[in-house]
Design a protein around this motif. Structure first.
Motif, PDB file in Angstrom:
ATOM      1  N   ASP A 101      -0.373   1.819  -5.275  1.00 37.34           N
ATOM      2  CA  ASP A 101       0.378   2.522  -4.220  1.00 37.34           C
ATOM      3  C   ASP A 101      -0.582   3.216  -3.264  1.00 37.34           C
ATOM      4  OD1 ASP A 101       2.492   1.723  -5.725  1.00 37.34           O
ATOM      5  OD2 ASP A 101       3.394   3.730  -5.940  1.00 37.34           O
ATOM      6  N   ASP A 102      -1.604   3.861  -3.848  1.00 38.62           N
ATOM      7  CA  ASP A 102      -2.568   4.590  -3.010  1.00 38.62           C
ATOM      8  C   ASP A 102      -3.295   3.640  -2.059  1.00 38.62           C
ATOM      9  OD1 ASP A 102      -1.852   6.950  -4.089  1.00 38.62           O
ATOM     10  OD2 ASP A 102      -3.606   7.167  -5.390  1.00 38.62           O
ATOM     11  N   GLN A 103      -3.652   2.458  -2.575  1.00 37.90           N
ATOM     12  CA  GLN A 103      -4.335   1.485  -1.706  1.00 37.90           C
ATOM     13  C   GLN A 103      -3.431   1.051  -0.556  1.00 37.90           C
ATOM     14  OE1 GLN A 103      -5.518  -1.502  -4.650  1.00 37.90           O
ATOM     15  NE2 GLN A 103      -7.660  -1.167  -4.075  1.00 37.90           N
ATOM     16  N   TRP A 104      -2.166   0.763  -0.867  1.00 36.24           N
ATOM     17  CA  TRP A 104      -1.235   0.346   0.194  1.00 36.24           C
ATOM     18  C   TRP A 104      -1.150   1.413   1.272  1.00 36.24           C
ATOM     19  CZ3 TRP A 104       0.436  -4.302   1.237  1.00 36.24           C
ATOM     20  CH2 TRP A 104       0.606  -5.240   0.227  1.00 36.24           C
ATOM     21  N   ARG A 105      -0.980   2.672   0.839  1.00 35.42           N
ATOM     22  CA  ARG A 105      -0.788   3.753   1.823  1.00 35.42           C
ATOM     23  C   ARG A 105      -2.060   4.000   2.624  1.00 35.42           C
ATOM     24  NH1 ARG A 105       2.319   5.912  -2.507  1.00 35.42           N
ATOM     25  NH2 ARG A 105       4.526   5.650  -1.994  1.00 35.42           N
ATOM     26  N   ALA A 106      -3.193   4.044   1.927  1.00 38.65           N
ATOM     27  CA  ALA A 106      -4.459   4.337   2.631  1.00 38.65           C
ATOM     28  C   ALA A 106      -4.782   3.221   3.617  1.00 38.65           C
ATOM     29  CB  ALA A 106      -5.583   4.497   1.614  1.00 38.65           C
ATOM     30  N   GLN A 107      -4.588   1.986   3.198  1.00 40.81           N
ATOM     31  CA  GLN A 107      -4.925   0.871   4.093  1.00 40.81           C
ATOM     32  C   GLN A 107      -3.913   0.761   5.232  1.00 40.81           C
ATOM     33  OE1 GLN A 107      -7.718  -0.762   4.187  1.00 40.81           O
ATOM     34  NE2 GLN A 107      -8.532   0.201   2.353  1.00 40.81           N
ATOM     35  N   PHE A 108      -2.666   1.120   4.971  1.00 42.70           N
ATOM     36  CA  PHE A 108      -1.685   1.122   6.073  1.00 42.70           C
ATOM     37  C   PHE A 108      -2.121   2.129   7.140  1.00 42.70           C
ATOM     38  CE2 PHE A 108       2.039   2.663   8.334  1.00 42.70           C
ATOM     39  CZ  PHE A 108       2.597   1.470   8.776  1.00 42.70           C
ATOM     40  N   ASP A 109      -2.539   3.319   6.689  1.00 41.90           N
ATOM     41  CA  ASP A 109      -2.983   4.337   7.657  1.00 41.90           C
ATOM     42  C   ASP A 109      -4.188   3.844   8.453  1.00 41.90           C
ATOM     43  OD1 ASP A 109      -1.005   6.064   6.967  1.00 41.90           O
ATOM     44  OD2 ASP A 109      -2.238   7.308   5.647  1.00 41.90           O
ATOM     45  N   LEU A 155      -0.686  -6.340   5.824  1.00 39.83           N
ATOM     46  CA  LEU A 155      -0.831  -5.301   6.857  1.00 39.83           C
ATOM     47  C   LEU A 155      -1.130  -5.918   8.219  1.00 39.83           C
ATOM     48  CD1 LEU A 155      -2.669  -2.625   4.711  1.00 39.83           C
ATOM     49  CD2 LEU A 155      -0.251  -2.728   5.343  1.00 39.83           C
TER      50      LEU A 155
END
Ligand SMILES: NC(=O)c1ccc[n+]([C@@H]2O[C@H](COP(=O)([O-])OP(=O)(O)OC[C@H]3O[C@@H](n4cnc5c(N)ncnc54)[C@H](OP(=O)(O)O)[C@@H]3O)[C@@H](O)[C@H]2O)c1
Length: 257
Positions: A101-109, A155
């Motif tokens: 989840d953290d990877q998805w959110r960080a990379q989305f940002d 992404l």
């Protein structure tokens, strides 16, 4: 055809790297004033050593609020931005089920939100001047998702939908919005991916490269300069009626039309 960007101001992201660096140099060769950005001021200085002509704007695309703040700094440095090249670092390789989840959110940002914000802050000036170019670097993975690059595939596909939607919103104001899709262009990112692939599959890097070349009709990796030429064309006055599209620079690797 001679591309003349002598009265244009450009901001190029990811410019200390292979693709962004080549695009920044290509735009400058066509006469543009080019501000270059990436996280590391040192890497920017190394990529553009003796050239005071390139304002350097170090910024981490993963930092909160970076899109707006980078836009302000670019406007201060250049007096306006006519050409924006959206390019980011590539995400870590992972399967679709393997990303956290953290990877998805960080990379989305870092890969999506920052570029959306930055573009949103620079488009109004382009519309006022009735001339602007937004060129976003994505990947052939938006057409044919690449195994083990789930974050990149997903992404960048989000950016593709955003880019196409934006293109229609600003076309009548003289602003074009396009994407360039690299296949395998010889940069440190592709070297790192080949090394990771070799480790994962128990093959040598040479074997991994050989297998990759077998999938490319041109039978070689592209050069950053070959890739940059497509981006410079999209940024040119000559590309005024080209918008809402993608250009593949992949040596024919994508087999569909
Ligand atoms: N080369 C290819 O064939 C290929 C194929 C498909 C997709 N792509 C994608 O195209 C993009 C550029 O590729 P490349 O081959 O030129 O990659 P690269 O050589 O790894 O360069 C990436 C650039 O992005 C910067 N960067 C990384 N993370 C950043 C962050 N959080 N904030 C700001 N800047 C950041 C890096 O500089 P700093 O380290 O100084 O920040 C560097 O300038 C990547 O997203 C890559 O995944 C490339």
């Amino acid at each position: 055809m001679r591309i003349d960007l002598s009265n244009k101001r450009a901001l190029v992201l990811g410019a200390s790297g292979g693709l962004g660096g080549a695009i920044a140099r290509g735009l400058a060769e066509a006469g543009a004033t080019v501000a270059v950005s990436s996280r590391s001021a040192d890497r920017l200085a190394a990529a553009f050593p003796d050239d005071r002509a390139f304002p350097k704007l170090a910024a981490d695309l993963a930092a909160p609020g970076v899109g707006r703040s980078l836009a302000t700094r670019a406007l201060d440095a250049l007096g306006g931005v006519d050409i924006l090249v959206n390019n980011s670092g590539g995400p870590p390789p992972t399967t679709a089920l393997g990303a956290t989840d953290d990877q998805w959110r960080a990379q989305f940002d870092a890969m999506v939100m920052s570029l959306v914000d930055l573009t949103g802050a620079l488009v109004p000036g382009m519309r006022e001047r009735r001339w602007g170019r937004i060129v976003t670097v994505a990947s052939s993975g938006v057409v044919a998702p690449i195994p083990n690059l789930a974050l990149s595939n997903a992404l960048r596909a989000a950016l593709l939908g955003w880019s196409k939607t934006l293109a229609a919103e600003v076309a009548a104001d003289g602003v074009t919005v396009n994407m360039v899709l690299p296949g395998r262009i010889a940069t440190s990112r592709v070297e790192a991916l080949d090394r990771a692939n070799a480790e994962r599959s128990g093959r040598s890097v040479g074997e991994v490269e050989k297998a990759a070349l077998a999938t490319i009709p041109a039978a070689r990796y592209g050069t950053p300069e070959e890739f940059a030429a497509a981006a410079v064309f999209l940024a040119s006055p000559q590309a005024s009626y080209v918008t809402g599209t993608t250009i593949r620079v992949d040596g024919g690797a994508l087999r569909n039309v």
